[in-house]
Design an enzyme around this catalytic site. Structure first.
Site, mmCIF file in Angstrom:
data_model
loop_
_atom_site.group_PDB
_atom_site.id
_atom_site.type_symbol
_atom_site.label_atom_id
_atom_site.label_comp_id
_atom_site.label_asym_id
_atom_site.label_seq_id
_atom_site.Cartn_x
_atom_site.Cartn_y
_atom_site.Cartn_z
ATOM 1 N N ALA A 143 -3.903 7.058 -5.536
ATOM 2 C CA ALA A 143 -2.496 6.636 -5.583
ATOM 3 C C ALA A 143 -2.476 5.118 -5.749
ATOM 4 O O ALA A 143 -2.316 4.364 -4.781
ATOM 5 C CB ALA A 143 -1.775 7.061 -4.309
ATOM 6 N N ALA A 178 0.848 -1.197 0.000
ATOM 7 C CA ALA A 178 0.000 0.000 0.000
ATOM 8 C C ALA A 178 0.881 1.242 0.000
ATOM 9 O O ALA A 178 2.098 1.173 -0.189
ATOM 10 C CB ALA A 178 -0.932 -0.009 1.199
ATOM 11 N N ASN A 179 0.265 2.399 0.217
ATOM 12 C CA ASN A 179 0.985 3.665 0.332
ATOM 13 C C ASN A 179 0.269 4.545 1.349
ATOM 14 O O ASN A 179 -0.733 4.130 1.944
ATOM 15 C CB ASN A 179 1.094 4.352 -1.039
ATOM 16 C CG ASN A 179 -0.268 4.590 -1.664
ATOM 17 O OD1 ASN A 179 -1.095 5.299 -1.107
ATOM 18 N ND2 ASN A 179 -0.503 3.984 -2.826
ATOM 19 N N ARG A 180 0.753 5.759 1.529
ATOM 20 C CA ARG A 180 0.260 6.620 2.617
ATOM 21 C C ARG A 180 -0.873 7.558 2.200
ATOM 22 O O ARG A 180 -1.208 8.481 2.937
ATOM 23 C CB ARG A 180 1.415 7.441 3.187
ATOM 24 C CG ARG A 180 2.474 6.600 3.882
ATOM 25 C CD ARG A 180 3.547 7.482 4.506
ATOM 26 N NE ARG A 180 4.505 6.697 5.279
ATOM 27 C CZ ARG A 180 5.594 6.142 4.794
ATOM 28 N NH1 ARG A 180 5.868 6.287 3.496
ATOM 29 N NH2 ARG A 180 6.407 5.451 5.558
#
Length: 403
Positions: free
Chosen positions: A277, A211-213
């Site tokens: 994102a 995942a990402n932030r």
């Protein structure tokens, strides 16, 4: 402010969520609205007219056959001498009366006599909300032109029960009231828009993922801004911890492939704003069971494969929207990477921002962006994400108007 000077009749019916009506009165008055409350007998079992009257600074109406209130046909005056009627909470019983034109007490009589907009905030047990009779009544009221906010999913007042039936939060009801009373121009009325937002979660095994932030705040704000300008908006959201924006249809997904499928299924559209994102890669074959750590052994390498490029797919689709906007979250060479993305993805506009850790943009509430088009680059000042959303929505509206 949209509600400044507006006259709102608030009908409080008999559900446990009636306690939230006290906060709703306060929130409406904070925004300059006057509130005239009507309470059913059931509502008075949960909150008192004294409390509602103190917060609203108004007489509380409770009886249809009140000698004092009906001297000048008070129920007709209540029904007409207002800009909006809000029902919060709206019980299954009151909605059934409304759908069938019954008028046997003050609240239902006012609702039958009004020619003003009505905003309904349902609240009830999930099984009551899902009952065929309630579904028929809601469909009838919607067809009659009434507006709804909620209900929401969550824990019920009765212990251990969850589902859809919680009354919308007071601020959500206020936002819905503002939209109903907003007489500003709607330059995107009749237009359809698709917005993606948030991260994607690509499973490694049943408990781990890539995942990402991304918080989803910017994408959600853009969806709401387009809706405020009149667009019919579908928001395709990855896993986020923020609430769905009001006034849009939200589709929840986890993985990039699910997001792509949800977006493509909603083409053709006039506008596509791809803010999410999306993870660039996923595990080629995620494990069906949790991958166990083995003492003294290195972890097995993850075989990665590229995820679908949703922006590029939309930018080159046979049903390509009239306006395609992409986002470029970069940590270096912002303009060069943004220009390359514009060309490669078939977008009309790239919103590029520097998401280096020191900027605080990824996961934060503010944004500093550059707009990249085929004719040049425009630097916007540091703004809140809501302000970026409003500017971008107006820019899209202006471009479509000049198309």
């Amino acid at each position: 402010m949209t509600l400044a000077g507006k006259r709102i009749v608030l009908i409080i019916s008999g559900g446990i969520a009636a306690y939230k009506s006290l906060d709703l009165v306060r929130r409406l008055r904070e925004r300059g609205a006057s509130v005239r409350p009507i309470m059913t007998r059931g509502a008075q079992e949960f909150v008192t007219p004294l409390a509602v009257g103190a917060l609203s600074a108004s007489h509380v109406y409770t009886e249809l056959f009140s000698r004092e209130d009906e001297q000048d046909v008070g129920h007709i005056r209540l029904a007409r001498d207002c800009d909006l009627i809000v029902i919060a909470p709206a019980t299954a019983d009151l909605m059934a009366k409304m759908a069938n034109g019954l008028a046997d007490e003050l609240a239902s009589t006012v609702l039958l006599a009004t020619d003003r907009p009505v905003l309904v905030a349902p609240a009830m047990n999930p099984k009551m909300w899902a009952h065929p009779a309630t579904k028929r009544n809601v469909a009838t009221l919607a067809a009659d032109g009434l507006s709804f906010v909620g209900p929401m999913a969550g824990e019920m007042a009765e212990g251990g029960e969850r589902g859809v039936g919680r009354m919308a939060e007071p601020l959500d009801i206020v936002a819905a009231a503002e939209r109903l009373l907003d007489d500003a121009p709607k330059p995107l009325a009749g237009r359809t828009a698709i917005v993606t937002s948030g991260p994607t979660h690509e499973p490694i095994d049943p408990v781990r993922y890539i995942a990402n932030r991304s918080s989803g705040r910017q994408g959600h704000a853009i969806a709401a801004a387009l809706a405020r300008l009149g667009a019919d908006v579908t928001l395709v959201s990855g896993p986020v911890t923020i609430a769905d924006p009001q006034g849009v249809v939200t589709v929840h997904v986890e993985r990039a492939e699910e997001m792509r499928d949800a977006v493509i299924s909603r083409l053709p559209a006039d506008i596509a704003v791809m803010v999410a994102a999306v993870a660039d890669w996923r595990v080629a074959a995620s494990a069906e069971q949790k991958i166990k750590k083995k003492p003294g052994e290195a972890p097995a390498p993850l075989q990665l494969t590229e995820n679908p490029d949703i922006l590029k797919t939309v930018g080159h689709h046979e049903h390509r929207p009239k306006i395609v906007v992409g986002f470029a979250a970069e940590t270096e060479n912002l303009e060069d990477n943004g220009r390359a993305k514009l060309e490669r993805k078939g977008a009309d506009l790239i919103v590029a921002n520097d998401v280096s850790p020191e900027t605080g943009i990824m996961g934060g509430t503010r944004n500093s962006v550059k707009l990249i088009t085929k004719v040049g680059v425009e630097q916007w000042p540091d703004l809140s994400k809501d302000e970026v959303a409003d500017r971008l929505a107006q820019l899209i509206a202006d471009r479509l108007a000049g198309a």
